[in-house]
Design an enzyme around this catalytic site. Structure first.
Site, PDB file in Angstrom:
ATOM      1  N   TYR A  90      -4.181  18.578  22.754  1.00 61.46           N
ATOM      2  CA  TYR A  90      -3.830  19.328  21.537  1.00 61.46           C
ATOM      3  C   TYR A  90      -2.930  20.519  21.803  1.00 61.46           C
ATOM      4  O   TYR A  90      -2.369  21.097  20.889  1.00 61.46           O
ATOM      5  CB  TYR A  90      -5.083  19.755  20.763  1.00 61.46           C
ATOM      6  CG  TYR A  90      -6.045  20.705  21.445  1.00 61.46           C
ATOM      7  CD1 TYR A  90      -5.718  22.037  21.675  1.00 61.46           C
ATOM      8  CD2 TYR A  90      -7.298  20.264  21.842  1.00 61.46           C
ATOM      9  CE1 TYR A  90      -6.619  22.905  22.291  1.00 61.46           C
ATOM     10  CE2 TYR A  90      -8.210  21.121  22.453  1.00 61.46           C
ATOM     11  CZ  TYR A  90      -7.854  22.438  22.677  1.00 61.46           C
ATOM     12  OH  TYR A  90      -8.746  23.278  23.284  1.00 61.46           O
ATOM     13  N   GLU A  91      -2.799  20.914  23.088  1.00 61.25           N
ATOM     14  CA  GLU A  91      -1.934  22.055  23.401  1.00 61.25           C
ATOM     15  C   GLU A  91      -0.482  21.641  23.523  1.00 61.25           C
ATOM     16  O   GLU A  91       0.416  22.410  23.201  1.00 61.25           O
ATOM     17  CB  GLU A  91      -2.388  22.714  24.700  1.00 61.25           C
ATOM     18  CG  GLU A  91      -3.777  23.329  24.586  1.00 61.25           C
ATOM     19  CD  GLU A  91      -4.316  23.765  25.935  1.00 61.25           C
ATOM     20  OE1 GLU A  91      -3.758  24.711  26.517  1.00 61.25           O
ATOM     21  OE2 GLU A  91      -5.297  23.146  26.409  1.00 61.25           O
ATOM     22  N   ALA A 118     -17.446  20.473  26.169  1.00 60.73           N
ATOM     23  CA  ALA A 118     -18.251  20.869  25.020  1.00 60.73           C
ATOM     24  C   ALA A 118     -17.988  19.823  23.942  1.00 60.73           C
ATOM     25  O   ALA A 118     -16.859  19.362  23.786  1.00 60.73           O
ATOM     26  CB  ALA A 118     -17.841  22.249  24.534  1.00 60.73           C
ATOM     27  N   SER A 214     -11.380  16.272  24.687  1.00 60.28           N
ATOM     28  CA  SER A 214     -10.943  16.281  26.098  1.00 60.28           C
ATOM     29  C   SER A 214     -11.486  15.066  26.821  1.00 60.28           C
ATOM     30  O   SER A 214     -11.832  14.065  26.212  1.00 60.28           O
ATOM     31  CB  SER A 214     -11.439  17.561  26.780  1.00 60.28           C
ATOM     32  OG  SER A 214     -12.853  17.551  26.864  1.00 60.28           O
ATOM     33  N   ASN A 237     -22.783  21.769  18.840  1.00 61.03           N
ATOM     34  CA  ASN A 237     -22.981  21.732  17.381  1.00 61.03           C
ATOM     35  C   ASN A 237     -23.247  20.299  16.939  1.00 61.03           C
ATOM     36  O   ASN A 237     -22.887  19.343  17.638  1.00 61.03           O
ATOM     37  CB  ASN A 237     -21.718  22.250  16.672  1.00 61.03           C
ATOM     38  CG  ASN A 237     -20.475  21.476  17.084  1.00 61.03           C
ATOM     39  OD1 ASN A 237     -19.879  21.766  18.124  1.00 61.03           O
ATOM     40  ND2 ASN A 237     -20.083  20.490  16.301  1.00 61.03           N
TER      41      ASN A 237
END
Ligand code: HPA
Length: 275
Positions: A90-91, A118, A214, A237
């Protein structure tokens, strides 16, 4: 089987530099530290720290929670090299953003890759703060880090990409310590926006247990290079639309800290056992 990755030359140059900096220390296990998991490297004894910007071809980092350095040393009875910080598709839009670091660690002799991340959970029984073992993945991003690779080796067999023997070890270690360890399928979303509740419902129908931005590209590169892979999600979450609360990167980092201790304990146990 022949395989030429687009990053081969860069990884070769990076491996020469890293080898020199490690002064004869030869890591056998590479570990990618995900968001909020950088402190996994605090447990490394006699660390040799090499900043990414000292290694040609290594990425420069932009996301909070990612330090950007290689920390090599011993963890229990094993020689490890931790990649403290990663770049995400996404970068840059580039699925091969972590190909050079992964290929470099393979080139200096790491036969195993442990990836951490995460993630959001689709399973209420694996809620925030818990740790999950990834058994398989779903990649519908239309991205692949091997795009442009040449040779039959690019057609990588992805059956058992997440090494069944390593997974069994980790399950046993967790069981012996009373650590609940969920196991399931990780679905890679390209991000950086979080998923919509409708996308999460779709992901569930498709067989996903966890979602994140990722890991999958790193695992594909590692498997192409013959590394054995284990991967863990730190659940920060419940996925969009499941938990009521809104998602944010700050929340991701805060909740990652809770599960990081559990993951540290599990990795330490593994490093002790595998003499
Ligand atoms: N979705 C995608 N990536 C994530 C999430 C999520 O819910 N939580 C942490 N990383």
């Amino acid at each position: 089987m022949s395989l030429q990755l687009t990053c081969d030359a860069a990884a070769g140059a990076a491996a020469r530099v890293l080898k020199q900096r490690l002064e004869g220390f030869a890591p056998e296990i590479a570990i990618v530290c995900g968001s909020g998991l950088g402190e996994l490297a605090d447990a490394v004894a006699s660390p040799i720290v090499v900043p990414y910007d000292a290694i040609p071809g290594f990425p420069s980092l932009s996301v909070a929670g990612h330090a950007g350095r290689v920390v090599a040393g011993t963890l229990g009875r094993r020689r490890v090299a931790m990649l403290q910080g990663r770049v995400h598709a996404y970068e840059t839009g580039d699925a091969a953003a972590m190909a050079v670091p992964v290929a470099t660690l393979a080139a200096i002799g790491c036969g195993k890759l442990i990836v951490t991340n995460a993630a959001g959970s689709l399973r209420p029984d694996a809620g925030p703060g818990s740790v999950a073992l990834i058994s398989d993945h779903i990649n519908l991003t239309a991205l692949n880090p091997l795009t442009g690779a040449v040779g039959d080796g690019r057609f990588v067999d992805m059956v058992d990409a997440y090494d069944p023997e390593l997974r069994a070890r980790f399950r046993a270690l967790a069981g012996a310590r009373g650590i609940p360890l969920a196991e399931g399928v990780y679905m890679w979303f390209r991000g950086p926006s979080f998923e919509t509740p409708a996308e999460i419902r779709a992901a569930k129908v498709l067989g996903a247990d966890f979602v994140g931005m990722s890991t999958v590209p790193e695992v594909i590169v590692a498997r192409a290079l013959g590394m054995r892979v284990a991967a863990f999600s730190l659940i920060t979450n419940l996925a969009a639309g499941m938990g009521g609360s809104h998602l944010s990167h700050a929340r991701t980092l805060a909740r990652a800290a809770t599960g990081a201790a559990t993951l540290r304990e599990l990795l330490a146990a593994y490093m002790e056992e595998f003499a």
